[in-house]
Each structure stands twice: as C-alpha cells, then as structure tokens.
Design a protein around this motif. Structure first.
Motif, PDB file in Angstrom:
ATOM      1  N   SER A 196       0.925   3.944  -2.977  1.00 28.58           N
ATOM      2  CA  SER A 196       0.573   5.324  -2.645  1.00 28.58           C
ATOM      3  C   SER A 196       1.655   6.304  -3.076  1.00 28.58           C
ATOM      4  O   SER A 196       1.355   7.398  -3.548  1.00 28.58           O
ATOM      5  N   LEU A 197       2.903   5.924  -2.911  1.00 29.61           N
ATOM      6  CA  LEU A 197       3.997   6.817  -3.271  1.00 29.61           C
ATOM      7  C   LEU A 197       4.229   6.886  -4.770  1.00 29.61           C
ATOM      8  O   LEU A 197       4.608   7.932  -5.298  1.00 29.61           O
ATOM      9  N   PHE A 200       0.662   8.446  -7.851  1.00 27.82           N
ATOM     10  CA  PHE A 200      -0.042   9.691  -7.590  1.00 27.82           C
ATOM     11  C   PHE A 200      -0.150  10.479  -8.875  1.00 27.82           C
ATOM     12  O   PHE A 200       0.648  10.329  -9.790  1.00 27.82           O
ATOM     13  N   PHE A 207       0.827  -1.207   0.000  1.00 22.19           N
ATOM     14  CA  PHE A 207       0.000   0.000   0.000  1.00 22.19           C
ATOM     15  C   PHE A 207       0.861   1.255   0.000  1.00 22.19           C
ATOM     16  O   PHE A 207       0.586   2.208  -0.726  1.00 22.19           O
ATOM     17  N   LEU A 208       1.917   1.258   0.781  1.00 20.09           N
ATOM     18  CA  LEU A 208       2.824   2.398   0.837  1.00 20.09           C
ATOM     19  C   LEU A 208       3.489   2.637  -0.515  1.00 20.09           C
ATOM     20  O   LEU A 208       3.554   3.777  -0.994  1.00 20.09           O
TER      21      LEU A 208
END
Length: 73
Positions: A11-12, A15, A7-8
C-alpha cells in the motif's frame, strides 16, 4: 501478521500519483489574479473532507459508550 505487513508495504510503495482537479477547474484557478476562487475551492474541499471524519467519530463514540455501559456490573 506477515500478510498485514505485506499489505502495508504494498500500500505504501505501490501508489499512483494522481491529479484530482479537472482541467476546467485548473484553468480557472490558474488564470485568476486574486485567488479568491482558489481559496473558496480549498475551503470546500476541507469541508467535504471533514464530514466523514465527524460521522465516523460520532458513530465510534456511541459504540464505545454502549460497549462501556454493557461491561459495568
């Protein structure tokens, strides 16, 4: 743990670059010579950004204080 890391990373990396300023605001800010309106809008944005942090910090402090009082013998 693998889900959190995945997830991290998503997310990074996934975007989208956005432009949050409306066309009318941009036209006014770019055409003004003194830039006083731009400074005012930036101050307003900083004010609006700070309020949620203050609220969350206050709530977190009260939760911490309540939790630490209940643990004392």
């Amino acid at each position: 743990m693998k889900q959190k890391i995945l997830f991290l990373l998503v997310s990074l990396l996934a975007f989208m670059q956005t432009n949050a300023q409306c066309a009318m605001c941009r036209a006014v800010l770019e055409s003004e010579e003194g830039q006083s309106t731009a400074e005012g809008i930036n101050d307003g944005i900083m004010f609006l950004m700070a309020i949620p942090y203050i609220i969350v910090g206050t709530i977190g402090y009260f939760i911490y204080r309540t939790y630490s009082k209940s643990r004392k013998p």
